[in-house]
Design an enzyme around this catalytic site. Structure first.
Site, PDB file in Angstrom:
ATOM      1  N   PHE A 211      46.204  28.783  41.857  1.00 19.53           N
ATOM      2  CA  PHE A 211      46.473  27.416  42.312  1.00 19.53           C
ATOM      3  C   PHE A 211      45.400  26.451  41.848  1.00 19.53           C
ATOM      4  CE2 PHE A 211      43.307  28.045  45.580  1.00 19.53           C
ATOM      5  CZ  PHE A 211      43.453  29.372  45.934  1.00 19.53           C
TER       6      PHE A 211
ATOM      7  N   ASP B 230      34.542  39.870  46.298  1.00 21.72           N
ATOM      8  CA  ASP B 230      35.235  39.853  45.005  1.00 21.72           C
ATOM      9  C   ASP B 230      34.232  40.067  43.871  1.00 21.72           C
ATOM     10  OD1 ASP B 230      37.385  39.711  43.300  1.00 21.72           O
ATOM     11  OD2 ASP B 230      37.379  37.533  43.156  1.00 21.72           O
TER      12      ASP B 230
END
Length: 332
Positions: free
Chosen positions: A119, A231
């Site tokens: 996004f 992450d």
């Protein structure tokens, strides 16, 4: 006053038209509640605005008194004191003017795209007034709302604004418009660790020590502020122009409340010591040739797991580091 007027206009525009929808006017109670909400929001904004103004004014007075005391103790002539105070007042006025300036996408010239996500996108941009080059992360609001990523973006912005470390990417500006959120960050021209590993294939021991040390320092810098990254991978380990490593992409980071942690959270269960050996059969061992073929086939996937290999395979390097490694560990 302009900022307050603009804020009131924005607040009014975000409220739905009472006559919209079913066409019925709101009841007296609903209209009263809406008015109370607007009054409470306006009161909160005005109180916060003037509280910040008074705080800044008090800090300016304290800084001036402290500076005058230091100049008097340094035995500086009266003329030099006056000139220095005037110069610093001018600089502070310029700084306050820059603070009042509202940054926007029009202040930057968009250049090459260097990344694209679910996004959002990341582009190299140049500030029009100074010519400084940055990396601009542009996030679409509607996609973030649809995917439920609002809290993640807030955590990313808060971490970048709170943590001031040479081991993570710096955030310079953050602003928004009707459709997008913008994060203007430090541009690192050295690429990422994934590209380096794909190009060099195998790192030397000295190179592994260097990058492992800087990775650990980067992760430690956010752990000190009670954030976890969640992450860690070579794509998110960027290199600056001098080859030093910096941690980036905090879209999945999460603030951690350390007060709720208990000692048992750090203990290892007995199941890892053989308690469940009979429940999981041992996998058949591969030959060396099969391992090599599998490694070549899934090369990129194995590279993505390299931070895990860093910690498991090279932890011993920290336990027996010499003078050179000690200097590296201390920030060289």
């Amino acid at each position: 006053m302009d900022s307050a007027r603009g804020w009131f206009q924005k607040l009014s525009s975000t409220k739905k038209d009472p006559m919209a929808g079913d066409g019925k006017p709101p009841s007296a109670e609903e209209a009263s509640n809406i008015t109370k909400q607007r009054v409470a929001a306006a009161k909160q904004y005005i109180e916060k605005h003037y509280k910040e103004q008074m705080k800044n004014l008090q800090e300016r007075k304290e800084r001036r008194v402290l500076l005058e005391q230091k100049l008097a103790d340094a035995d500086v002539s009266q003329e030099d004191q006056t000139n220095l105070l005037k110069f610093l007042e001018k600089k502070e006025t310029e700084y306050m003017r820059l603070q009042r300036h509202k940054m926007g996408a029009d202040d930057f010239e968009l250049l090459t795209m260097i990344g694209k996500g679910a996004f959002g996108e990341v582009r190299i941009c140049r500030e029009k007034t100074t010519g400084q080059v940055y990396a601009m992360k542009k996030l679409k609001k509607s996609e973030m709302l649809r995917r439920g990523q609002v809290e993640h973006v807030k955590a990313e912005r808060n971490l970048l604004a709170e943590v001031d470390s040479d081991c993570i990417v710096k955030l310079y500006y953050s602003f928004q418009d009707d459709d997008y959120l913008y994060l203007v960050m430090e541009y690192l021209p050295g690429g990422d660790m994934m590209t380096l590993l794909m190009r060099k294939d195998i790192l030397t021991e000295d190179e592994a020590r260097f990058y492992v040390a800087e990775t650990v320092l980067a992760i430690e810098s956010i752990h000190k502020h009670n954030y976890i990254h969640r992450d860690i991978k070579p794509d998110n380990l960027l290199l600056d122009r001098y080859g030093h490593l910096k941690l980036s992409d905090f879209g999945l980071c999460k603030p951690l409340d350390c007060s709720t942690l208990e000692e048992k959270d750090f203990s290892v269960g007995d199941s890892t010591n053989g308690g469940s050996k009979s429940e999981s059969p041992t996998a058949p061992k591969r030959t060396q040739q099969e391992q090599l073929e599998n490694w070549q086939k899934n090369r990129r996937m194995l590279v993505s797991l390299s931070p895990c290999l860093f910690y498991s395979g090279y932890t011993r390097l920290y336990c027996s580091r010499g003078p050179a490694e000690e200097r590296l560990w201390n920030g060289m």
